[in-house]
Motif scaffolding. Structure first.
Motif, PDB file in Angstrom:
ATOM      1  N   PHE A  64     -21.040  35.384 -18.959  1.00 11.71           N
ATOM      2  CA  PHE A  64     -21.219  35.233 -20.397  1.00 11.71           C
ATOM      3  C   PHE A  64     -20.730  36.491 -21.099  1.00 11.71           C
ATOM      4  O   PHE A  64     -21.058  37.608 -20.686  1.00 11.71           O
ATOM      5  CB  PHE A  64     -22.696  35.009 -20.737  1.00 11.71           C
ATOM      6  CG  PHE A  64     -23.133  33.578 -20.633  1.00 11.71           C
ATOM      7  CD1 PHE A  64     -23.324  32.814 -21.770  1.00 11.71           C
ATOM      8  CD2 PHE A  64     -23.353  32.996 -19.400  1.00 11.71           C
ATOM      9  CE1 PHE A  64     -23.733  31.492 -21.676  1.00 11.71           C
ATOM     10  CE2 PHE A  64     -23.762  31.678 -19.297  1.00 11.71           C
ATOM     11  CZ  PHE A  64     -23.946  30.926 -20.441  1.00 11.71           C
ATOM     12  N   GLU A  65     -19.955  36.299 -22.153  1.00  9.49           N
ATOM     13  CA  GLU A  65     -19.487  37.421 -22.959  1.00  9.49           C
ATOM     14  C   GLU A  65     -20.690  38.136 -23.553  1.00  9.49           C
ATOM     15  O   GLU A  65     -21.625  37.503 -24.019  1.00  9.49           O
ATOM     16  CB  GLU A  65     -18.582  36.927 -24.089  1.00  9.49           C
ATOM     17  CG  GLU A  65     -17.268  36.351 -23.611  1.00  9.49           C
ATOM     18  CD  GLU A  65     -16.454  35.759 -24.757  1.00  9.49           C
ATOM     19  OE1 GLU A  65     -16.689  36.120 -25.930  1.00  9.49           O
ATOM     20  OE2 GLU A  65     -15.587  34.924 -24.452  1.00  9.49           O
ATOM     21  N   ILE A 115     -25.642  37.625 -16.996  1.00  3.57           N
ATOM     22  CA  ILE A 115     -25.793  36.166 -17.002  1.00  3.57           C
ATOM     23  C   ILE A 115     -24.459  35.558 -16.602  1.00  3.57           C
ATOM     24  O   ILE A 115     -23.426  35.842 -17.208  1.00  3.57           O
ATOM     25  CB  ILE A 115     -26.188  35.623 -18.393  1.00  3.57           C
ATOM     26  CG1 ILE A 115     -27.414  36.345 -18.929  1.00  3.57           C
ATOM     27  CG2 ILE A 115     -26.452  34.121 -18.319  1.00  3.57           C
ATOM     28  CD1 ILE A 115     -27.744  35.995 -20.360  1.00  3.57           C
ATOM     29  N   VAL A 116     -24.493  34.722 -15.565  1.00  2.00           N
ATOM     30  CA  VAL A 116     -23.290  34.057 -15.076  1.00  2.00           C
ATOM     31  C   VAL A 116     -23.568  32.567 -14.989  1.00  2.00           C
ATOM     32  O   VAL A 116     -24.618  32.139 -14.495  1.00  2.00           O
ATOM     33  CB  VAL A 116     -22.882  34.600 -13.686  1.00  2.00           C
ATOM     34  CG1 VAL A 116     -21.710  33.828 -13.109  1.00  2.00           C
ATOM     35  CG2 VAL A 116     -22.563  36.090 -13.775  1.00  2.00           C
ATOM     36  N   ILE A 138     -18.510  24.770 -24.317  1.00  2.63           N
ATOM     37  CA  ILE A 138     -18.896  26.126 -24.690  1.00  2.63           C
ATOM     38  C   ILE A 138     -20.404  26.223 -24.518  1.00  2.63           C
ATOM     39  O   ILE A 138     -21.143  25.329 -24.930  1.00  2.63           O
ATOM     40  CB  ILE A 138     -18.504  26.426 -26.146  1.00  2.63           C
ATOM     41  CG1 ILE A 138     -16.986  26.374 -26.296  1.00  2.63           C
ATOM     42  CG2 ILE A 138     -19.054  27.789 -26.588  1.00  2.63           C
ATOM     43  CD1 ILE A 138     -16.498  26.476 -27.728  1.00  2.63           C
ATOM     44  N   LEU A 139     -20.847  27.298 -23.893  1.00  3.88           N
ATOM     45  CA  LEU A 139     -22.273  27.528 -23.709  1.00  3.88           C
ATOM     46  C   LEU A 139     -22.691  28.720 -24.544  1.00  3.88           C
ATOM     47  O   LEU A 139     -21.945  29.691 -24.643  1.00  3.88           O
ATOM     48  CB  LEU A 139     -22.596  27.788 -22.240  1.00  3.88           C
ATOM     49  CG  LEU A 139     -22.639  26.501 -21.434  1.00  3.88           C
ATOM     50  CD1 LEU A 139     -21.274  26.169 -20.912  1.00  3.88           C
ATOM     51  CD2 LEU A 139     -23.638  26.602 -20.353  1.00  3.88           C
ATOM     52  N   ALA A 140     -23.861  28.629 -25.128  1.00  7.36           N
ATOM     53  CA  ALA A 140     -24.400  29.720 -25.932  1.00  7.36           C
ATOM     54  C   ALA A 140     -25.855  29.926 -25.562  1.00  7.36           C
ATOM     55  O   ALA A 140     -26.549  28.983 -25.185  1.00  7.36           O
ATOM     56  CB  ALA A 140     -24.275  29.392 -27.414  1.00  7.36           C
ATOM     57  N   ILE A 141     -26.291  31.164 -25.655  1.00  7.63           N
ATOM     58  CA  ILE A 141     -27.698  31.489 -25.430  1.00  7.63           C
ATOM     59  C   ILE A 141     -28.219  32.163 -26.691  1.00  7.63           C
ATOM     60  O   ILE A 141     -27.631  33.133 -27.182  1.00  7.63           O
ATOM     61  CB  ILE A 141     -27.875  32.395 -24.204  1.00  7.63           C
ATOM     62  CG1 ILE A 141     -27.417  31.651 -22.950  1.00  7.63           C
ATOM     63  CG2 ILE A 141     -29.332  32.847 -24.080  1.00  7.63           C
ATOM     64  CD1 ILE A 141     -27.435  32.473 -21.692  1.00  7.63           C
ATOM     65  N   LEU A 147     -26.532  35.108 -28.725  1.00 11.97           N
ATOM     66  CA  LEU A 147     -26.499  36.448 -28.137  1.00 11.97           C
ATOM     67  C   LEU A 147     -25.385  36.541 -27.114  1.00 11.97           C
ATOM     68  O   LEU A 147     -24.732  37.579 -26.972  1.00 11.97           O
ATOM     69  CB  LEU A 147     -27.833  36.762 -27.449  1.00 11.97           C
ATOM     70  CG  LEU A 147     -29.082  36.729 -28.324  1.00 11.97           C
ATOM     71  CD1 LEU A 147     -30.325  36.797 -27.451  1.00 11.97           C
ATOM     72  CD2 LEU A 147     -29.032  37.880 -29.311  1.00 11.97           C
ATOM     73  N   TYR A 148     -25.182  35.449 -26.366  1.00 14.39           N
ATOM     74  CA  TYR A 148     -24.210  35.404 -25.273  1.00 14.39           C
ATOM     75  C   TYR A 148     -23.469  34.068 -25.340  1.00 14.39           C
ATOM     76  O   TYR A 148     -24.066  33.040 -25.632  1.00 14.39           O
ATOM     77  CB  TYR A 148     -24.897  35.539 -23.920  1.00 14.39           C
ATOM     78  CG  TYR A 148     -25.853  36.708 -23.855  1.00 14.39           C
ATOM     79  CD1 TYR A 148     -25.384  38.015 -23.815  1.00 14.39           C
ATOM     80  CD2 TYR A 148     -27.230  36.509 -23.859  1.00 14.39           C
ATOM     81  CE1 TYR A 148     -26.265  39.107 -23.768  1.00 14.39           C
ATOM     82  CE2 TYR A 148     -28.114  37.574 -23.817  1.00 14.39           C
ATOM     83  CZ  TYR A 148     -27.626  38.861 -23.778  1.00 14.39           C
ATOM     84  OH  TYR A 148     -28.486  39.916 -23.742  1.00 14.39           O
TER      85      TYR A 148
END
Length: 134
Positions: free
Chosen positions: A41-42, A48-49, A110-113, A129-130
């Motif tokens: 994750f950027e 976090i992967v 696209i995944l976001a946290i 955040l990521y």
């Protein structure tokens, strides 16, 4: 043990197949496959992967992420290709090392946290955040 018993007694031993894998077995199976894609994750500095296997089955690998503040939870969201609404995929505290996602992660997703209220929210209320893209 069944194999040893079978060899000693020279009689066939029936070992029933496992119908359902435990969560640990499923996690190990996914992570051990060479075909599993791993996407960091950027902004997470590798903490976090995203690990994605066949059929889009996915989980997050979390390492040394700060625990969510009191009254808050981290929430993972999936935005599928050509979709306009993010789908909630997991709520977690940050202390876990493995977080299974409840929805498949297809190519182009696209995944976001985000950090949300304790227990999560029906839709994101905060800036991510990521972020990661499969």
């Amino acid at each position: 043990w069944a194999f040893v018993t079978c060899v000693r007694e020279e009689k066939p031993v029936f070992v029933p197949p496992t119908v359902q894998k435990t969560a640990a077995e499923s996690t190990i199976a996914l992570l051990s496959r060479p075909s599993t894609r791993r996407v960091p994750f950027e902004g997470s500095r590798g903490r976090i992967v995203l690990a994605v296997g066949g059929g889009g089955r996915a989980l997050l690998i979390v390492d040394r992420l700060a625990a969510a503040p009191a009254g808050k939870s981290y929430e993972a969201w999936v935005l599928r290709p050509r979709a306009t609404v993010q789908v909630p995929a997991a709520v977690f505290s940050g202390r876990e090392t493995v977080v299974p996602l409840s929805v498949p992660v297809r190519r182009g997703s696209i995944l976001a946290i985000t950090l949300e209220r304790q227990g999560g929210a029906p839709a994101p209320t905060q800036t991510p955040l990521y972020v990661a893209q499969r």
